[in-house]
Design a protein around this motif. Structure first.
Motif, short mmCIF file in Angstrom:
data_model
loop_
_atom_site.label_atom_id
_atom_site.label_comp_id
_atom_site.label_asym_id
_atom_site.label_seq_id
_atom_site.Cartn_x
_atom_site.Cartn_y
_atom_site.Cartn_z
N ALA A 63 12.02 39.71 51.90
CA ALA A 63 10.90 39.27 51.06
C ALA A 63 10.94 37.76 50.87
CB ALA A 63 10.95 39.98 49.72
N VAL A 64 12.10 37.20 50.59
CA VAL A 64 12.20 35.76 50.37
C VAL A 64 11.93 35.00 51.67
CG1 VAL A 64 13.73 33.88 49.70
CG2 VAL A 64 13.81 36.04 48.45
N PHE A 65 12.48 35.48 52.78
CA PHE A 65 12.28 34.82 54.05
C PHE A 65 10.79 34.74 54.39
CE2 PHE A 65 11.72 34.90 58.66
CZ PHE A 65 12.49 33.81 59.04
N GLU A 66 10.07 35.82 54.19
CA GLU A 66 8.63 35.82 54.49
C GLU A 66 7.88 34.81 53.63
OE1 GLU A 66 7.17 39.76 54.03
OE2 GLU A 66 7.85 40.43 56.01
N VAL A 67 8.22 34.76 52.36
CA VAL A 67 7.49 33.88 51.42
C VAL A 67 7.74 32.41 51.72
CG1 VAL A 67 7.36 33.16 49.01
CG2 VAL A 67 7.31 35.59 49.58
N ILE A 68 8.96 32.04 52.04
CA ILE A 68 9.28 30.61 52.21
C ILE A 68 9.17 30.14 53.66
CG2 ILE A 68 10.81 30.69 50.21
CD1 ILE A 68 13.19 30.58 52.10
N SER A 69 8.92 31.07 54.60
CA SER A 69 8.86 30.67 56.01
C SER A 69 7.49 30.85 56.65
CB SER A 69 9.89 31.48 56.81
OG SER A 69 11.20 31.31 56.31
N SER A 70 6.61 31.62 56.03
CA SER A 70 5.31 31.89 56.63
C SER A 70 4.37 30.70 56.46
CB SER A 70 4.68 33.13 55.99
OG SER A 70 5.51 34.26 56.17
N MET A 71 3.59 30.40 57.50
CA MET A 71 2.61 29.33 57.41
C MET A 71 1.44 29.72 56.53
SD MET A 71 2.45 27.78 61.28
CE MET A 71 1.17 26.64 60.73
N GLY A 72 1.03 31.00 56.63
CA GLY A 72 -0.07 31.49 55.81
C GLY A 72 0.45 32.34 54.67
N VAL A 98 1.82 27.68 50.23
CA VAL A 98 2.35 26.51 49.55
C VAL A 98 3.88 26.49 49.52
CG1 VAL A 98 2.39 27.56 47.25
CG2 VAL A 98 2.05 25.09 47.47
N HIS A 99 4.52 27.66 49.71
CA HIS A 99 5.97 27.74 49.62
C HIS A 99 6.68 27.43 50.94
CE1 HIS A 99 5.33 29.50 45.72
NE2 HIS A 99 4.73 30.56 46.22
#
Length: 264
Positions: free
Chosen positions: A209-218, A229-230
């Protein structure tokens, strides 16, 4: 005539034991150097005491006289050193007759068990962040690390800007809300202070969950192509010594390193 024999000087015949222990210990993975500022033992040996002086009030317009302001004595924190021990004994004859060199390698296991308990204690401030834990550290504020009841010694109002407790499950929305709450934190005089959230610490259960939030462009799990924004703003530390599968911690790396103290 007294004779020195090998059975009475077994340690002299096994110099590799300490070497094996420290070689293995040095190779163990650890999160502690990433998170803590290391300190030496204090002059009393058994404890190290930290104190603080509060901030100064904001400047005011000059109208002919200089207003002299004071600072407040802050809260004290005492770090108490504790001793931990473990050991094993091997008969000298068994060590000599061991054809498979099993026991000559046992210091590795001792180093591994030491590494485990060291990491366990390193994670303790986070695992006990929501209660007052005085096992190693005792603070005169007597409030949990994460709390909505933090105080000041200056008498400044703590109505806003002092709550660092969040109970929302991790998500992109929760992270945005937490960031706003963090950058609006106040200092000893209830003044605005610079805080830059740039780290997330969590258990393996939150890794995806954290990886997706801080690594996704969209933005995550949305049909729109809005920018996230993250992305790239946070470093995630996964620590399997965190005991709660849901708890995570958002931190300012500079302030965290400055105030989280460790002594070996």
């Amino acid at each position: 005539m007294a004779v020195n024999i090998s059975s009475a000087n077994a340690d002299l015949l096994t110099p590799e034991f300490s070497k094996i222990f420290y070689e293995q210990y040095g190779a163990l993975p650890t999160m502690i150097p990433r998170l803590y500022d290391f300190v030496e033992k204090g002059p009393r040996g058994d404890t190290v005491k930290f104190s603080q002086i509060g901030t100064l009030a904001d400047w005011t317009e000059f109208t002919g006289t200089v207003p002299y302001v004071t600072q407040s004595q802050g809260y004290d924190t005492t770090l108490t050193h504790k001793e931990f021990v473990n050991g094993f004994a091997v008969q000298r004859k068994l060590l000599d007759d061991d054809l498979y060199h099993i026991y000559s390698g046992r210091p590795k296991s001792l180093a591994t068990s030491y590494g485990r308990i060291r990491e366990t204690h390193g994670a303790r401030p986070f695992n006990n962040a929501f209660s007052v834990d005085t096992f190693f550290y005792e603070n005169t504020e007597a409030v949990a690390l994460c709390s909505n009841s933090h105080l000041t010694t200056s008498g400044a109002s703590t109505a806003t800007g002092f709550d660092n407790l969040v109970t929302t499950a991790f998500s992109a929305t929760a992270l945005a809300s937490i960031r706003i709450q963090m950058v609006q934190m106040r200092g000893d005089q209830a003044e605005r202070i610079p805080i830059a959230p740039d780290e997330i610490l969590g258990p393996p259960d939150l890794y995806e969950a954290v990886f997706e939030v801080i690594s996704s462009m969209g933005k995550v799990d949305t049909a729109q192509n809005n920018r996230n924004v993250h992305e790239g703003r946070y470093t995630f530390y996964e620590w399997n010594y965190l005991t709660d599968t849901n708890n995570f911690f958002v931190m300012d790396s500079a302030l965290r390193k400055q105030y989280l103290k460790w002594a070996d």
